[in-house]
Design an enzyme around this catalytic site. Structure first.
Site, PDB file in Angstrom:
ATOM      1  N   ASP A  54       1.324  -6.002   1.646  1.00  2.00           N
ATOM      2  CA  ASP A  54       1.622  -6.137   2.981  1.00  2.00           C
ATOM      3  C   ASP A  54       0.481  -5.643   3.822  1.00  2.00           C
ATOM      4  OD1 ASP A  54       3.528  -5.452   5.261  1.00  2.00           O
ATOM      5  OD2 ASP A  54       2.593  -3.703   5.371  1.00  2.00           O
ATOM      6  N   TYR A  59      -4.091  -3.186  11.300  1.00  2.00           N
ATOM      7  CA  TYR A  59      -4.872  -2.315  10.416  1.00  2.00           C
ATOM      8  C   TYR A  59      -6.527  -2.612  10.470  1.00  2.00           C
ATOM      9  CZ  TYR A  59      -0.122  -1.788   8.559  1.00  2.00           C
ATOM     10  OH  TYR A  59       1.198  -1.334   8.202  1.00  2.00           O
ATOM     11  N   LYS A  85       2.465  -8.700  10.271  1.00  2.00           N
ATOM     12  CA  LYS A  85       3.315  -8.355  11.412  1.00  2.00           C
ATOM     13  C   LYS A  85       2.550  -9.011  12.758  1.00  2.00           C
ATOM     14  CE  LYS A  85       3.708  -3.906   8.916  1.00  2.00           C
ATOM     15  NZ  LYS A  85       2.416  -4.254   7.858  1.00  2.00           N
TER      16      LYS A  85
END
Length: 338
Positions: A54, A59, A85
């Protein structure tokens, strides 16, 4: 439990390993991780049988996705499950103009929230470009919770349900992605999203753990009824369930209050009596719930990853779970490993 087992991902035809590789640390959150260490962790996880990874644009301002693609690009694509995401768009900028906090030496992109239909489509295309991979399997709408958005959360939630959801639902209907969901820090937001829209899955950080089981009241039963999968991150409540009740232990990113320290100390006493490492109990408890196919673990070193994998497969006697419930340290209705 074995980290390389395969579990059905809710109502979808995806199957994931119960131990997932979370990539926030390789985005250099708080501290820098070098390229060699990042790749070594990916490869060690792969060799241990981990097949669910993931990531997110957030990030490391794209660094995590860059590193995820670099480490997985030459694997057989059908051999692993990948999620990222939407909700933020990245734009290139001079490094000296970017506030990277809390990331360190991240990628040279600014971030802006965008929960529109067009922004969602752009976000997915950008993520695939950064990773140089041909598809995502799972896509989560990121950070539409009170923790992240504060007083703006109700309007942000509405925008995401109208914009992101419609885009992701269209991509799902076309077979471009196999599962769509929401990734947040609050089960209440997940519950509201599932009540309003047809989501397949959720990524819930820190709200279903040995210390917190309020999600059993409404959210997890609805997930079971609807066939929605819940990936749990933050199973250590940001630290204390890994470190134990020591001075300065962190609970939800802040020093643990005395009541939490006292409860963890009581859990630790049972752990010692049954020769069970506290982190092993924390990891294995999470994935005992039938709606939770996977725990998503983030690590900074190969040694940490090895330790997490060992805790995940450490034998735990049934009497330990029974004693937790008998002493009121775990809800009676909480599923436990068998």
């Amino acid at each position: 439990m074995h980290p390389d087992d395969k579990r059905k991902f809710g109502r979808t035809d995806l199957h994931v390993t119960p131990f997932g590789f979370g990539t926030a640390p390789v985005g250099n959150i708080f501290h820098e991780i070098d390229e060699a260490t990042s790749d070594a962790m990916f490869q060690h996880a792969w060799d241990a049988g981990v097949r669910y990874f993931d990531t997110a644009p957030m990030y490391g301002h794209g660094l995590s996705e860059l590193r995820t693609g670099q480490s997985l690009r030459w694997k057989q694509r059908d051999d692993f499950v990948l999620s990222s995401k939407v909700g933020r768009l990245l734009k290139p900028a001079r490094r000296d103009s970017i506030d990277f906090t809390p990331w360190t030496n991240a990628a040279p992109f600014t971030m802006q929230f965008d929960y529109s239909y067009d922004g969602t489509m752009r976000s997915i295309e950008d993520s695939l470009q950064r990773m140089a991979l041909e598809r995502l399997d799972i896509c989560f709408i990121h950070d539409i919770d009170v923790f992240t958005r504060g007083a703006d959360q109700p309007e942000v939630f509405r925008q995401a349900m109208d914009g992101c959801y419609k885009a992701l639902d269209s991509l799902r209907s076309q077979g471009v992605v196999k599962a769509i969901g929401v990734g947040v820090n609050e089960w209440e937001v997940c519950h509201a999203a599932l009540q309003q829209r047809d989501f397949d899955c959720f990524l819930l950080a820190g709200r279903y753990t040995l210390l917190e089981q309020d999600a059993l009241n409404d959210f997890l039963p609805l997930c079971e009824a609807r066939g929605a999968a819940v990936v749990v991150g933050g199973g250590f409540n940001s630290g204390i369930l890994a470190t134990g009740a020591k001075p300065g232990a962190k609970y939800n990113y802040a020093p643990a209050p005395q009541a939490i320290l006292d409860k963890v100390a009581r859990i630790e006493a049972l752990c010692r009596a049954h020769e069970v490492p506290l982190p092993a109990a924390a990891l294995q408890f999470v994935v005992a719930h039938p709606a939770v196919p996977c725990f998503m673990a983030g690590t900074r070193t190969v040694a940490q990853l090895q330790q997490n994998l060992a805790w995940f497969s450490h034998p735990i006697p049934a009497a330990f779970w029974a004693d937790l419930k008998a002493q009121g340290l775990l809800r009676e209705d909480a599923p436990v490993p068998v």
